[in-house]
Scaffold this active site. Structure first.
Site, PDB file in Angstrom:
ATOM      1  N   GLY A 106      73.740  65.122  58.735  1.00  0.00           N
ATOM      2  CA  GLY A 106      73.390  64.836  57.283  1.00  0.00           C
ATOM      3  C   GLY A 106      74.501  65.335  56.526  1.00  0.00           C
ATOM      4  O   GLY A 106      75.652  65.213  56.575  1.00  0.00           O
ATOM      5  N   SER A 131      75.921  69.278  55.272  1.00  0.00           N
ATOM      6  CA  SER A 131      75.697  70.492  55.630  1.00  0.00           C
ATOM      7  C   SER A 131      75.409  71.384  54.178  1.00  0.00           C
ATOM      8  O   SER A 131      74.593  72.061  54.430  1.00  0.00           O
ATOM      9  CB  SER A 131      76.837  71.266  56.618  1.00  0.00           C
ATOM     10  OG  SER A 131      78.124  70.832  55.756  1.00  0.00           O
ATOM     11  N   CYS A 161      76.898  67.637  64.552  1.00  0.00           N
ATOM     12  CA  CYS A 161      77.690  67.363  63.311  1.00  0.00           C
ATOM     13  C   CYS A 161      77.401  68.207  62.085  1.00  0.00           C
ATOM     14  O   CYS A 161      77.676  69.338  62.233  1.00  0.00           O
ATOM     15  CB  CYS A 161      77.312  65.688  62.934  1.00  0.00           C
ATOM     16  SG  CYS A 161      78.570  65.116  62.211  1.00  0.00           S
ATOM     17  N   ARG A 211      85.468  70.804  58.257  1.00  0.00           N
ATOM     18  CA  ARG A 211      84.648  69.871  57.701  1.00  0.00           C
ATOM     19  C   ARG A 211      85.440  68.473  57.660  1.00  0.00           C
ATOM     20  O   ARG A 211      86.340  68.444  57.127  1.00  0.00           O
ATOM     21  CB  ARG A 211      84.068  70.204  56.531  1.00  0.00           C
ATOM     22  CG  ARG A 211      82.728  70.911  56.845  1.00  0.00           C
ATOM     23  CD  ARG A 211      82.070  71.342  55.215  1.00  0.00           C
ATOM     24  NE  ARG A 211      81.386  70.182  54.676  1.00  0.00           N
ATOM     25  CZ  ARG A 211      80.654  70.264  53.711  1.00  0.00           C
ATOM     26  NH1 ARG A 211      80.700  70.989  52.613  1.00  0.00           N
ATOM     27  NH2 ARG A 211      79.947  69.240  53.449  1.00  0.00           N
ATOM     28  N   ILE A 235      80.831  60.404  62.860  1.00  0.00           N
ATOM     29  CA  ILE A 235      80.777  60.047  61.183  1.00  0.00           C
ATOM     30  C   ILE A 235      81.174  61.467  60.488  1.00  0.00           C
ATOM     31  O   ILE A 235      80.147  62.381  60.312  1.00  0.00           O
ATOM     32  CB  ILE A 235      79.094  59.579  60.807  1.00  0.00           C
ATOM     33  CG1 ILE A 235      78.910  58.550  61.946  1.00  0.00           C
ATOM     34  CG2 ILE A 235      79.051  59.012  59.509  1.00  0.00           C
ATOM     35  CD1 ILE A 235      77.189  58.234  61.970  1.00  0.00           C
ATOM     36  N   HIS A 281      77.523  62.345  67.174  1.00  0.00           N
ATOM     37  CA  HIS A 281      76.006  61.928  67.395  1.00  0.00           C
ATOM     38  C   HIS A 281      75.742  61.339  68.799  1.00  0.00           C
ATOM     39  O   HIS A 281      75.999  60.289  68.685  1.00  0.00           O
ATOM     40  CB  HIS A 281      75.612  61.079  66.321  1.00  0.00           C
ATOM     41  CG  HIS A 281      75.806  61.729  64.930  1.00  0.00           C
ATOM     42  ND1 HIS A 281      74.888  62.300  64.346  1.00  0.00           N
ATOM     43  CD2 HIS A 281      76.847  61.723  64.074  1.00  0.00           C
ATOM     44  CE1 HIS A 281      75.043  62.888  63.144  1.00  0.00           C
ATOM     45  NE2 HIS A 281      76.369  62.344  62.963  1.00  0.00           N
ATOM     46  N   GLU A 292      72.620  60.979  69.500  1.00  0.00           N
ATOM     47  CA  GLU A 292      71.176  60.061  69.349  1.00  0.00           C
ATOM     48  C   GLU A 292      71.229  58.953  68.747  1.00  0.00           C
ATOM     49  O   GLU A 292      70.537  58.074  68.905  1.00  0.00           O
ATOM     50  CB  GLU A 292      70.407  61.141  68.367  1.00  0.00           C
ATOM     51  CG  GLU A 292      70.755  61.272  66.805  1.00  0.00           C
ATOM     52  CD  GLU A 292      71.961  61.759  66.656  1.00  0.00           C
ATOM     53  OE1 GLU A 292      72.435  62.299  67.555  1.00  0.00           O
ATOM     54  OE2 GLU A 292      72.339  61.850  65.245  1.00  0.00           O
TER      55      GLU A 292
END
Ligand code: GLN
Length: 175
Positions: free
Chosen positions: A46, A48, A79, A96, A123, A159, A161
């Protein structure tokens, strides 16, 4: 065992799908009370900075930190979640957006002895530019660490997932 997925922002629904696929019971975590009694927490990708603010404003940060210090909580961070693990005390330096901007997102084949043929989506992913002495590197991308385990922390730059990868969640739940 009590598994929670932080569901304030980001890709929590995709983590839920993975846990459903492997038949693990879980709850979505949205307030301080939801954190209490957890043994495993997944912090999704998302943003941070947004996640940190939401966690601090709700008192959840304090509760998570307490459980980290009590050594009672396993945390998987993907992430933005990995960036939060650094803030929660993991000895890891996250650069980052080190893997580029949104439009430079990519799917990569990763090198991992533990998880052969592993793929990951990056991403605006953080680069793990320094891994602490106790960190164990479980996967690399072009020789750079992208999945690091240190005690109760498991940090992923990518990721899993988003490509239906279930093995990492299974591994995490055995911790
Ligand atoms: N770049 C984001 C951050 O710094 C993380 C992106 C992601 O989670 N996919 O928080």
């Amino acid at each position: 065992m009590k598994i929670g997925i932080l569901a304030l922002q980001g890709s929590f629904a995709e983590h839920a799908e993975i846990l459903q696929t492997i038949g693990a019971d879980f709850s979505f975590v949205r307030c301080r009370e939801d954190v209490q009694g957890l043994t495993h927490l997944i912090i999704p990708g998302g943003e941070s900075s947004t996640l940190t603010k939401l966690l601090k404003d709700s008192g959840m940060w304090e509760e998570i930190l307490k459980q980290v210090q009590d050594d009672t909580l396993q945390i998987l961070g993907t992430c933005a979640g990995a960036i939060l693990l650094e803030k929660l005390g993991m000895d890891l330096y996250c650069d980052r957006n080190g893997y580029g901007a949104q439009q430079e997102s990519f799917l990569a084949d990763l090198q991992s002895e533990k998880f052969p043929n592993l793929k990951g989506v990056f991403i605006r992913a953080p680069k793990f530019s320094r891994v602490g002495k106790k960190g164990i590197n479980l996967a690399t991308l072009q020789k750079e660490p992208v999945m690091v385990e240190q005690g109760n922390f498991l940090a992923l730059a990518f990721h899993p997932e988003l490509v239906g990868e279930t093995r990492i969640h299974e591994y995490f739940l055995k911790k």
